[in-house]
Motif scaffolding. Structure first.
Motif, PDB file in Angstrom:
ATOM      1  N   GLU A 175      33.336  53.406  26.595  1.00  0.00           N
ATOM      2  CA  GLU A 175      34.798  53.249  26.478  1.00  0.00           C
ATOM      3  C   GLU A 175      35.817  53.330  26.744  1.00  0.00           C
ATOM      4  O   GLU A 175      36.533  52.636  27.348  1.00  0.00           O
ATOM      5  CB  GLU A 175      35.017  54.614  25.380  1.00  0.00           C
ATOM      6  N   GLY A 176      35.949  53.812  28.597  1.00  0.00           N
ATOM      7  CA  GLY A 176      36.412  54.474  29.505  1.00  0.00           C
ATOM      8  C   GLY A 176      36.272  53.013  30.365  1.00  0.00           C
ATOM      9  O   GLY A 176      37.134  52.530  30.928  1.00  0.00           O
ATOM     10  N   GLN A 177      35.169  52.501  30.571  1.00  0.00           N
ATOM     11  CA  GLN A 177      34.516  51.664  31.264  1.00  0.00           C
ATOM     12  C   GLN A 177      35.359  49.975  30.978  1.00  0.00           C
ATOM     13  O   GLN A 177      36.030  49.161  31.793  1.00  0.00           O
ATOM     14  CB  GLN A 177      32.771  51.182  31.902  1.00  0.00           C
ATOM     15  N   ALA A 178      35.427  50.608  29.778  1.00  0.00           N
ATOM     16  CA  ALA A 178      35.916  48.840  28.811  1.00  0.00           C
ATOM     17  C   ALA A 178      36.831  48.942  29.189  1.00  0.00           C
ATOM     18  O   ALA A 178      38.407  48.074  29.668  1.00  0.00           O
ATOM     19  CB  ALA A 178      35.885  49.282  27.589  1.00  0.00           C
ATOM     20  N   GLY A 187      28.521  49.625  33.400  1.00  0.00           N
ATOM     21  CA  GLY A 187      29.971  49.749  33.225  1.00  0.00           C
ATOM     22  C   GLY A 187      30.393  48.263  33.764  1.00  0.00           C
ATOM     23  O   GLY A 187      31.277  47.854  32.631  1.00  0.00           O
ATOM     24  N   GLY A 188      30.050  47.783  34.003  1.00  0.00           N
ATOM     25  CA  GLY A 188      30.270  46.238  34.484  1.00  0.00           C
ATOM     26  C   GLY A 188      30.317  45.410  33.372  1.00  0.00           C
ATOM     27  O   GLY A 188      31.382  45.044  33.322  1.00  0.00           O
ATOM     28  N   ALA A 210      34.343  43.240  35.152  1.00  0.00           N
ATOM     29  CA  ALA A 210      33.121  44.010  36.018  1.00  0.00           C
ATOM     30  C   ALA A 210      33.089  44.713  37.249  1.00  0.00           C
ATOM     31  O   ALA A 210      32.820  45.577  36.766  1.00  0.00           O
ATOM     32  CB  ALA A 210      32.093  42.652  36.493  1.00  0.00           C
ATOM     33  N   ILE A 211      34.053  44.509  38.128  1.00  0.00           N
ATOM     34  CA  ILE A 211      34.616  45.343  39.082  1.00  0.00           C
ATOM     35  C   ILE A 211      35.122  46.865  38.855  1.00  0.00           C
ATOM     36  O   ILE A 211      34.258  47.442  38.794  1.00  0.00           O
ATOM     37  CB  ILE A 211      35.017  44.424  40.195  1.00  0.00           C
ATOM     38  N   PHE A 212      36.187  46.296  37.645  1.00  0.00           N
ATOM     39  CA  PHE A 212      36.825  47.262  37.641  1.00  0.00           C
ATOM     40  C   PHE A 212      35.830  48.530  36.695  1.00  0.00           C
ATOM     41  O   PHE A 212      35.501  50.008  36.824  1.00  0.00           O
ATOM     42  CB  PHE A 212      37.939  47.446  37.001  1.00  0.00           C
ATOM     43  N   GLY A 213      34.906  47.907  35.937  1.00  0.00           N
ATOM     44  CA  GLY A 213      34.189  48.562  34.971  1.00  0.00           C
ATOM     45  C   GLY A 213      33.431  49.089  35.786  1.00  0.00           C
ATOM     46  O   GLY A 213      33.101  50.348  35.437  1.00  0.00           O
ATOM     47  N   ALA A 214      32.626  49.150  36.414  1.00  0.00           N
ATOM     48  CA  ALA A 214      31.657  49.093  37.453  1.00  0.00           C
ATOM     49  C   ALA A 214      31.709  50.613  37.867  1.00  0.00           C
ATOM     50  O   ALA A 214      31.331  50.866  38.006  1.00  0.00           O
ATOM     51  CB  ALA A 214      31.181  47.704  38.453  1.00  0.00           C
ATOM     52  N   LEU A 227      42.219  46.402  32.643  1.00  0.00           N
ATOM     53  CA  LEU A 227      43.268  46.558  33.075  1.00  0.00           C
ATOM     54  C   LEU A 227      43.417  45.451  34.675  1.00  0.00           C
ATOM     55  O   LEU A 227      43.941  45.307  34.883  1.00  0.00           O
ATOM     56  CB  LEU A 227      43.029  48.483  33.947  1.00  0.00           C
ATOM     57  N   GLY A 228      41.510  45.426  34.889  1.00  0.00           N
ATOM     58  CA  GLY A 228      40.835  44.146  35.821  1.00  0.00           C
ATOM     59  C   GLY A 228      41.318  42.938  35.212  1.00  0.00           C
ATOM     60  O   GLY A 228      42.652  42.596  36.137  1.00  0.00           O
ATOM     61  N   VAL A 229      41.537  42.599  34.237  1.00  0.00           N
ATOM     62  CA  VAL A 229      41.399  41.436  33.366  1.00  0.00           C
ATOM     63  C   VAL A 229      43.451  41.331  33.470  1.00  0.00           C
ATOM     64  O   VAL A 229      43.771  40.448  34.077  1.00  0.00           O
ATOM     65  CB  VAL A 229      41.448  41.992  32.204  1.00  0.00           C
TER      66      VAL A 229
END
Lengths: 364, 321
Positions: A85-88, A258-259, A119-123, A93-95
């Motif tokens: 949830e948090g990673q998404a 996470g990515g 992917a980078i923000f989630g990871a 935010l990255g998108v």
């Protein structure tokens, strides 16, 4: 041999678990005074009876494929990533940052850039819990839960205080530029003569989700890294003895996980809303748990389970629209699926195992 | 900040700490016996709904609380069945219980009351009334101590006092009784307990039942004392904050009191002030919301005194391998 045949392990056990969850769900529907048969008919019609319904079913399924794969990859390394949830959220935010601040001329370029951003923000959001687990031994489940809440607060802050356009009331970013808007299934299928509903939000991200399934399959069963992840998941001591670094595998598996969870934001944020809103994830990170459990952490299983949950989501929305059954029915079904395919797995497995063994003994 | 404001914040700290404290001690019993429980949230939510619903229908807050406790203990039994009897994954079972509660409460509330997943507002005997302790009114005129006694110590509902009494009770049970010793042992080394001829399964079920009882009281407090009725998702992450407080307290009762008061204080401050101006920097309200979680991660990371969970936590006990 004191084991069940592989087909029973891979198909029969989850199938029985699923049937049990379905029976209980039907009882719940009867309990609130509704007709389960009518409910299922309405759900099938609403979710699969038109290209509009399919469009929504596949849209939800796309989310769940990503989050399901995220949980599945972590499961292979015997880690429970409850932080999808948090990673998404961070992926979103990255998108948003990519779409708003990079001048991208065409959606194909925007999609590549946004994929990287998500992917980078989630990871990155999975990285801290992973390092803490690997280096300091803090339990990944607890830290990822904490990171879900921290992500929600962070996203809230970013949207309310920094990203919200001047004068706007709701906590959301501005609309993304038109050049970053992704083609929907309608746009993609019309050239080849298929008339797909224009209103449905399913979009090109679905293709990325399918590619992600393939990539995860290749990673887990066809690469050295995947082998190391599985070995680590089976036995940490054996993996260590074989020269596999537990720290490296923990961190790498969580980064991939996470990515993947972050990629979900492509579908909701770039594909559907075309701006970042506060609750864009809507619990999909948690549904990933149910999807991964049901799909036995196999990409093909995850794909099928994701489509099933996409169907449940769209069907549930139709139910809420036309009957007195609230959308929360889906949450109950999701809970029952997690319960039976995850926590109560042995309840089905133990008697089945005994049955197979006694049959074999008779034959032998 | 004047004295009256400080008193108000401390007063709301006590009220907001209560559900955290009850849930935290609930988790303490369970986890000390080796059963991880991330389903505190769900159990509280279920109890909140059933206590509010039954209190509304019968008009008695006590019947409501009993119903809340029963529903919470039913979920506990489910958790025990999955994680003790069928040796399933305790974390996955907890996740399932949280979803089950989140879904079922709204579903049943909609079916029974048709008010969009909430119960009607509770009035009169269907709620816990604040108690006025002896002499609170007469002593109110005494400077400083008078208002302190009147506002902070007196004037809370019964579950608040119960929750705070639970802390010494928990300490006594865990460290001064035979049951407590066995409970702690079963969380550290179940095989040793088994060898001594004591039932590991029985002890763990007892711990999980106590956990359900306390979560039930916490949920009933939320719906019938802190607020007047059940609303959808009213626990709002309190179960997770309690879990964080438990880790913060390193699974010890008196420290649990401290950490719950701290997290309750953070909630009270976040509730009262939007942004906190500290001269050069302004702390946004979101930072206050996230602070319990950030502090817990810091503690988990072991930078400020390492938190080590009970050794057998999370692992089902298999008698013979």
């Amino acid at each position: 041999m004191d084991r069940m045949p592989p087909w029973a392990d891979a198909l029969l056990v989850p199938l029985i678990s699923l049937v049990l969850a379905a029976i209980l769900s039907a009882l719940v529907i009867i309990g609130i005074g509704e007709d389960p048969v009518a409910a299922v008919t309405l759900m099938v019609k609403g979710a699969l009876g038109s290209t509009y319904g399919w469009g929504y079913t596949l849209y939800y399924a796309t989310n769940f494929i990503f989050t399901g794969l995220a949980v599945a990859v972590a499961f292979h390394a015997r880690m429970f990533n409850i932080g999808g949830e948090g990673q998404a959220m961070l992926g979103g935010l990255g998108v948003a940052l990519v779409c708003l601040y990079l001048p991208l001329p065409h959606w194909t370029l925007a999609l590549v850039a946004a994929t990287l951003g998500a992917a980078i923000f989630g990871a990155a959001w999975a990285c801290v819990p992973a390092v803490l687990q690997a280096r300091r031994g803090s339990h990944i489940v607890i830290t990822t839960i904490m990171f879900n809440f921290i992500a929600a607060a962070l996203l809230n802050y970013m949207l309310v205080n920094l990203l919200r356009p001047k004068g706007a009331m709701d906590p959301a970013t501005a609309k993304f530029p038109a050049a970053t808007n992704l083609p929907t299934l309608h746009d993609m299928l019309t050239p080849i003569g298929l008339n797909f509903s224009k209103a449905a939000p399913a979009n090109v991200t679905l293709v990325i989700a399918l590619l992600a399934c393939l990539a995860v399959w290749l990673l887990i069963w066809r690469t050295r890294l995947g082998y190391e992840i599985r070995a680590f998941g089976h036995s940490e001591t054996a993996a260590r003895y074989a020269g596999i670094s537990p720290t490296r595998i923990t961190v790498v598996a969580m980064l991939i996980s996470g990515g993947l969870a972050g990629l979900m934001a492509l579908n909701t944020t770039m594909g559907e809303a075309e701006r970042l809103v506060l609750n864009s994830v809507e619990g999909a990170g948690f549904i990933g748990i149910a999807v991964a459990l049901m799909g036995r952490s196999h990409p093909l299983g995850v794909l099928m389970a994701a489509v099933l949950f996409g169907f449940l989501y769209q069907g549930g929305a139709e139910l809420a629209l036309w009957t007195n059954i609230p959308r929360e029915l889906i949450v109950v079904i999701q809970a029952l699926v997690i319960l039976f395919t995850g926590a109560l797995d042995n309840m089905v497995r133990m008697p089945l195992e005994r049955l197979f063994l006694s049959r074999r003994r008779k034959e032998g | 900040m004047d004295f009256a404001t400080a008193l108000q914040i401390l007063d709301s700290t006590v009220r907001l700490s209560t559900p955290l404290l009850l849930a935290c001690l609930a988790g303490l019993f369970s986890e000390r016996a080796g059963i991880f429980d991330i389903g505190l949230e769900g159990k509280m939510l279920m109890a909140a709904f059933f206590s509010a619903a039954v209190a509304f229908v019968t008009g008695s807050v006590w019947l409501g609380m009993l119903a809340g406790i029963a529903s919470s203990m039913a979920l506990s039994a489910l958790h025990g069945l999955a994680s003790i009897t069928f040796r399933g994954n305790q974390l996955i079972s907890g996740v399932a219980i949280n979803f089950l509660a989140a879904g079922l409460t709204v579903l049943i509330a909609q079916d029974w009351f048709s008010q969009g997943g909430r119960t009607p507002s509770l009035i009169g005997q269907a709620r816990f009334e604040p108690l006025t302790l002896p002499l609170a009114d007469t002593l109110q005129t005494v400077p400083i101590l008078g208002p302190l006694y009147h506002e902070l110590i007196s004037g809370h509902t019964l579950p608040v006092y119960f929750a705070f009494l639970c802390v010494p009770a928990t300490w006594w049970i865990l460290y001064r009784t035979r049951f407590g010793l066995r409970l702690r042992a079963v969380g550290e080394n179940p095989a040793a307990v088994d060898t001594a001829g004591i039932s590991v399964i029985g002890l763990r079920y007892a711990a999980v039942a106590i956990c359900g009882l306390l979560c039930g009281i916490a949920g009933a407090y939320l719906a019938t004392a802190l607020q007047a009725g059940f609303i959808k998702d009213m626990t709002a992450g309190r179960g997770y904050i309690a879990l964080a407080a438990l880790i913060f307290a390193k699974w010890r009762p008196w420290y649990a009191l401290m950490s719950c008061l701290l997290f309750g204080f953070l909630q009270a401050v976040a509730l009262r002030y939007q942004n906190i101006d500290l001269g050069p920097v302004t702390l946004p309200v979101q930072f206050m919301d996230a602070l319990p979680y950030i502090l817990t991660v810091v503690i988990l990371a072991g930078f400020v005194g390492r938190a080590i969970p009970p050794r057998a936590g999370g692992e089902p006990y298999v008698k013979e391998r």
